[in-house]
Design an enzyme around this catalytic site. Structure first.
Site, PDB file in Angstrom:
ATOM      1  N   ARG A  14      16.249  22.754 -51.464  1.00 47.09           N
ATOM      2  CA  ARG A  14      16.132  21.263 -52.065  1.00 47.09           C
ATOM      3  C   ARG A  14      17.409  21.037 -52.882  1.00 47.09           C
ATOM      4  O   ARG A  14      18.174  22.020 -53.175  1.00 47.09           O
ATOM      5  CB  ARG A  14      14.720  20.807 -52.574  1.00 47.09           C
ATOM      6  CG  ARG A  14      14.166  21.859 -53.558  1.00 47.09           C
ATOM      7  CD  ARG A  14      14.616  22.361 -54.942  1.00 47.09           C
ATOM      8  NE  ARG A  14      15.148  21.293 -55.461  1.00 47.09           N
ATOM      9  CZ  ARG A  14      15.965  21.313 -56.527  1.00 47.09           C
ATOM     10  NH1 ARG A  14      16.752  22.616 -56.840  1.00 47.09           N
ATOM     11  NH2 ARG A  14      16.659  20.182 -57.247  1.00 47.09           N
ATOM     12  N   GLY A  15      17.934  19.766 -53.310  1.00 41.40           N
ATOM     13  CA  GLY A  15      18.902  19.450 -53.914  1.00 41.40           C
ATOM     14  C   GLY A  15      19.904  19.067 -52.959  1.00 41.40           C
ATOM     15  O   GLY A  15      19.839  19.504 -51.981  1.00 41.40           O
ATOM     16  N   ALA A  16      20.481  17.772 -53.188  1.00 38.01           N
ATOM     17  CA  ALA A  16      21.154  17.097 -52.107  1.00 38.01           C
ATOM     18  C   ALA A  16      22.507  17.964 -51.441  1.00 38.01           C
ATOM     19  O   ALA A  16      22.432  18.188 -50.364  1.00 38.01           O
ATOM     20  CB  ALA A  16      21.819  15.899 -52.712  1.00 38.01           C
TER      21      ALA A  16
ATOM     22  N   ARG B 223      14.641  15.055 -44.699  1.00 36.66           N
ATOM     23  CA  ARG B 223      14.344  14.201 -45.857  1.00 36.66           C
ATOM     24  C   ARG B 223      15.431  12.993 -45.839  1.00 36.66           C
ATOM     25  O   ARG B 223      16.708  13.265 -45.642  1.00 36.66           O
ATOM     26  CB  ARG B 223      14.970  15.373 -47.076  1.00 36.66           C
ATOM     27  CG  ARG B 223      13.919  16.322 -47.326  1.00 36.66           C
ATOM     28  CD  ARG B 223      13.971  17.102 -48.475  1.00 36.66           C
ATOM     29  NE  ARG B 223      13.216  16.237 -49.640  1.00 36.66           N
ATOM     30  CZ  ARG B 223      13.493  16.198 -50.881  1.00 36.66           C
ATOM     31  NH1 ARG B 223      14.182  17.519 -51.128  1.00 36.66           N
ATOM     32  NH2 ARG B 223      12.995  15.549 -51.966  1.00 36.66           N
TER      33      ARG B 223
ATOM     34  N   GLN C 143      10.835  20.716 -60.838  1.00 39.37           N
ATOM     35  CA  GLN C 143      12.099  21.409 -60.649  1.00 39.37           C
ATOM     36  C   GLN C 143      12.845  21.684 -62.008  1.00 39.37           C
ATOM     37  O   GLN C 143      13.410  22.933 -62.101  1.00 39.37           O
ATOM     38  CB  GLN C 143      12.939  20.542 -59.812  1.00 39.37           C
ATOM     39  CG  GLN C 143      12.719  20.152 -58.472  1.00 39.37           C
ATOM     40  CD  GLN C 143      11.900  19.280 -58.350  1.00 39.37           C
ATOM     41  OE1 GLN C 143      11.099  18.819 -59.201  1.00 39.37           O
ATOM     42  NE2 GLN C 143      12.089  18.536 -57.051  1.00 39.37           N
TER      43      GLN C 143
ATOM     44  N   ASP D 299      21.253  12.095 -55.745  1.00 38.60           N
ATOM     45  CA  ASP D 299      21.148  12.383 -54.244  1.00 38.60           C
ATOM     46  C   ASP D 299      21.998  11.482 -53.218  1.00 38.60           C
ATOM     47  O   ASP D 299      22.035  11.507 -52.043  1.00 38.60           O
ATOM     48  CB  ASP D 299      19.660  12.143 -54.061  1.00 38.60           C
ATOM     49  CG  ASP D 299      18.822  13.208 -54.265  1.00 38.60           C
ATOM     50  OD1 ASP D 299      18.466  13.476 -55.478  1.00 38.60           O
ATOM     51  OD2 ASP D 299      18.707  14.404 -53.671  1.00 38.60           O
TER      52      ASP D 299
ATOM     53  N   ASN E 284      18.402   9.186 -57.678  1.00 39.23           N
ATOM     54  CA  ASN E 284      18.221  10.580 -58.213  1.00 39.23           C
ATOM     55  C   ASN E 284      16.907  10.770 -58.301  1.00 39.23           C
ATOM     56  O   ASN E 284      16.095   9.669 -58.167  1.00 39.23           O
ATOM     57  CB  ASN E 284      18.898  11.034 -59.346  1.00 39.23           C
ATOM     58  CG  ASN E 284      19.129  12.387 -59.850  1.00 39.23           C
ATOM     59  OD1 ASN E 284      19.281  13.118 -58.760  1.00 39.23           O
ATOM     60  ND2 ASN E 284      18.771  12.779 -60.923  1.00 39.23           N
ATOM     61  N   LYS E 285      16.392  12.069 -58.747  1.00 44.61           N
ATOM     62  CA  LYS E 285      15.020  12.449 -58.786  1.00 44.61           C
ATOM     63  C   LYS E 285      14.194  11.312 -59.717  1.00 44.61           C
ATOM     64  O   LYS E 285      14.666  10.809 -60.893  1.00 44.61           O
ATOM     65  CB  LYS E 285      14.999  13.862 -59.661  1.00 44.61           C
ATOM     66  CG  LYS E 285      13.487  14.363 -59.848  1.00 44.61           C
ATOM     67  CD  LYS E 285      12.640  14.603 -58.652  1.00 44.61           C
ATOM     68  CE  LYS E 285      12.925  15.206 -57.575  1.00 44.61           C
ATOM     69  NZ  LYS E 285      12.597  14.749 -56.390  1.00 44.61           N
TER      70      LYS E 285
HETATM   71  O1  MRU Z   1      13.638  16.514 -54.626  1.00 44.32           O
HETATM   72  P1  MRU Z   1      14.596  17.418 -54.720  1.00 44.32           P
HETATM   73  O2  MRU Z   1      14.025  18.644 -55.809  1.00 44.32           O
HETATM   74  O3  MRU Z   1      15.419  17.632 -53.546  1.00 44.32           O
HETATM   75  O4  MRU Z   1      15.637  16.447 -55.819  1.00 44.32           O
HETATM   76  C1  MRU Z   1      16.589  16.795 -56.413  1.00 44.32           C
HETATM   77  C2  MRU Z   1      17.619  16.112 -57.156  1.00 44.32           C
HETATM   78  O5  MRU Z   1      17.058  14.691 -57.299  1.00 44.32           O
HETATM   79  C3  MRU Z   1      18.866  16.291 -57.815  1.00 44.32           C
HETATM   80  O6  MRU Z   1      19.064  15.795 -59.167  1.00 44.32           O
HETATM   81  C4  MRU Z   1      19.923  15.966 -56.768  1.00 44.32           C
HETATM   82  O7  MRU Z   1      19.918  16.455 -55.504  1.00 44.32           O
HETATM   83  C5  MRU Z   1      21.264  16.499 -57.277  1.00 44.32           C
HETATM   84  S1  MRU Z   1      21.367  18.250 -56.816  1.00 44.32           S
HETATM   85  C6  MRU Z   1      22.921  18.952 -57.486  1.00 44.32           C
END
Ligand code: MRU
Length: 347
Positions: free
Chosen positions: A46-48, A89, A198, A239, A249-250
């Site tokens: 996970r994470g963009a 996603r 996370q 994201d 973002n999250k």
């Molecule tokens: O749902 P996730 O864990 O994929 O969400 C991640 C985030 O929101 C991060 O802040 C974002 O992807 C940036 S990661 C460098």
């Protein structure tokens, strides 16, 4: 980081399983694109930026297997695989970005007189290049971001925008890594980040590994810390960033930005330019992923909420650009007016 987010070995994509970190360290192995889709959808990875690179390897595996099974590369099959990868996603634009880069290599070479097995090799090279560039990009972003950090800053971060959310080093945590190695004597406050934790699981793990002083808080403590002027800066990842600077973002990021604005605390987004969606004008046009109820009603399969309760579980929210002090990218720090200054990144 001791544990790599992803590695490609012997034709297999190995992903550190982020569903079970930090308690267990296991690699999930994907040897075809369907397994890559599963890994992204179930949040093994996970994470963009990490999703972007993983999607690129997924695309390569789809083409490689198609060529192996059919003796030629059938574009219809590849487009089907692409659709499945993209559907895993929807919010992080890096997935689209990574796959578009791969598709570009495929189409460009298919139109030339090049042997198809060579095209397959070129695609693997491109996926590896995307992964390599991501780390370089984060280091550069970290250097720019470090300029904004002062001696003794207390920095609040949300979710995990670290080495685990990227191919390595991290975006928000890349800035933090740089400031720490520059002996700025910083301290990090980590939101636990409900519902998937996370922050508690991954950011806390990274901070301990790097020996960066950090304190874990439940999400609702952030307002109190900001009111008490304990937090000097907020640094988070992204994201997807719209052309006007609105940032997905999250979930919970928007709330932090509102509190930061109220108490005059600088609020920074750290993200590579691959997270900017030049096709999207404003935040409300960004698709927000909604995830399963169980993420909220259960913790590690233990039910915590009564059966039958209605649940709303969006994975992300939109922080309006007026709440953002600056966007830290690998090309430099983008300040308001974002509409105008983001455009300059295209050049
Ligand atoms: O749902 P996730 O864990 O994929 O969400 C991640 C985030 O929101 C991060 O802040 C974002 O992807 C940036 S990661 C460098």
């Amino acid at each position: 980081m001791k544990y790599k987010t992803l590695k490609f070995e012997d034709g297999v994509l190995k992903l550190i399983d982020q569903r079970i970190l930090p308690l267990e360290k296991q690699y999930y192995e994907a040897s075809n694109y369907k397994e890559v889709c599963q890994a992204i959808q179930k949040m093994v990875v996970r994470g963009a930026p990490a999703i972007g690179a993983t999607g690129a390897f997924g695309y390569y595996l789809a083409v490689k297997d198609n060529f192996k099974n059919e003796g030629i590369i059938k574009l219809d099959n590849i487009n089907e695989a692409k659709k499945e990868l993209l559907a895993t996603r929807p919010t992080a634009v890096n997935l689209q970005w990574g796959i578009a880069r791969m598709e570009n290599i495929l189409k460009k070479n298919l139109s030339k007189d090049i042997k198809e097995d060579e095209i397959v090799n070129k695609l693997l090279k491109e996926a590896k290049q995307i992964a390599k560039e991501d780390i370089e990009c984060n280091k550069s972003l970290g250097e720019f971001g470090n300029k904004l950090i002062e001696q003794g800053d207390n920095i609040l971060t949300h979710c995990n925008a670290g080495a685990l959310a990227t191919v390595g080093y991290g975006t928000a945590l890349g800035v933090i890594r740089q400031a720490h190695s520059d002996n700025k004597n910083i301290k990090i406050y980590i939101d636990e980040t409900r519902p998937r934790l996370q922050g508690a699981r991954l950011t806390a793990f990274e901070m301990l590994e790097e020996e960066i002083p950090a304190t874990l808080i439940v999400d609702s403590v952030a307002a109190t810390l900001m009111k008490k002027k304990i937090i000097d800066k907020v640094v988070v990842g992204a994201d997807r960033i719209a052309k006007n600077g609105d940032t997905a973002n999250k979930i919970g990021t928007f709330m932090l930005s509102v509190i930061a604005l109220k108490y005059n605390i600088p609020f920074y987004i750290a993200a590579p330019t691959s997270t900017i969606d030049f096709e999207v004008d404003k935040g409300e046009d960004i698709e927000i992923e909604e995830r399963k109820e169980k993420e909220v009603t259960e913790i590690r399969s233990v039910q915590i909420a009564p059966k039958g309760i209605d649940v709303y579980n969006p994975a992300f929210d939109i922080t309006p650009s007026e709440n953002i002090t600056a966007i830290i990218t690998e090309q430099g720090i983008v300040k308001p007016p974002f509409g105008e200054n983001i455009k300059k990144l295209l050049k």
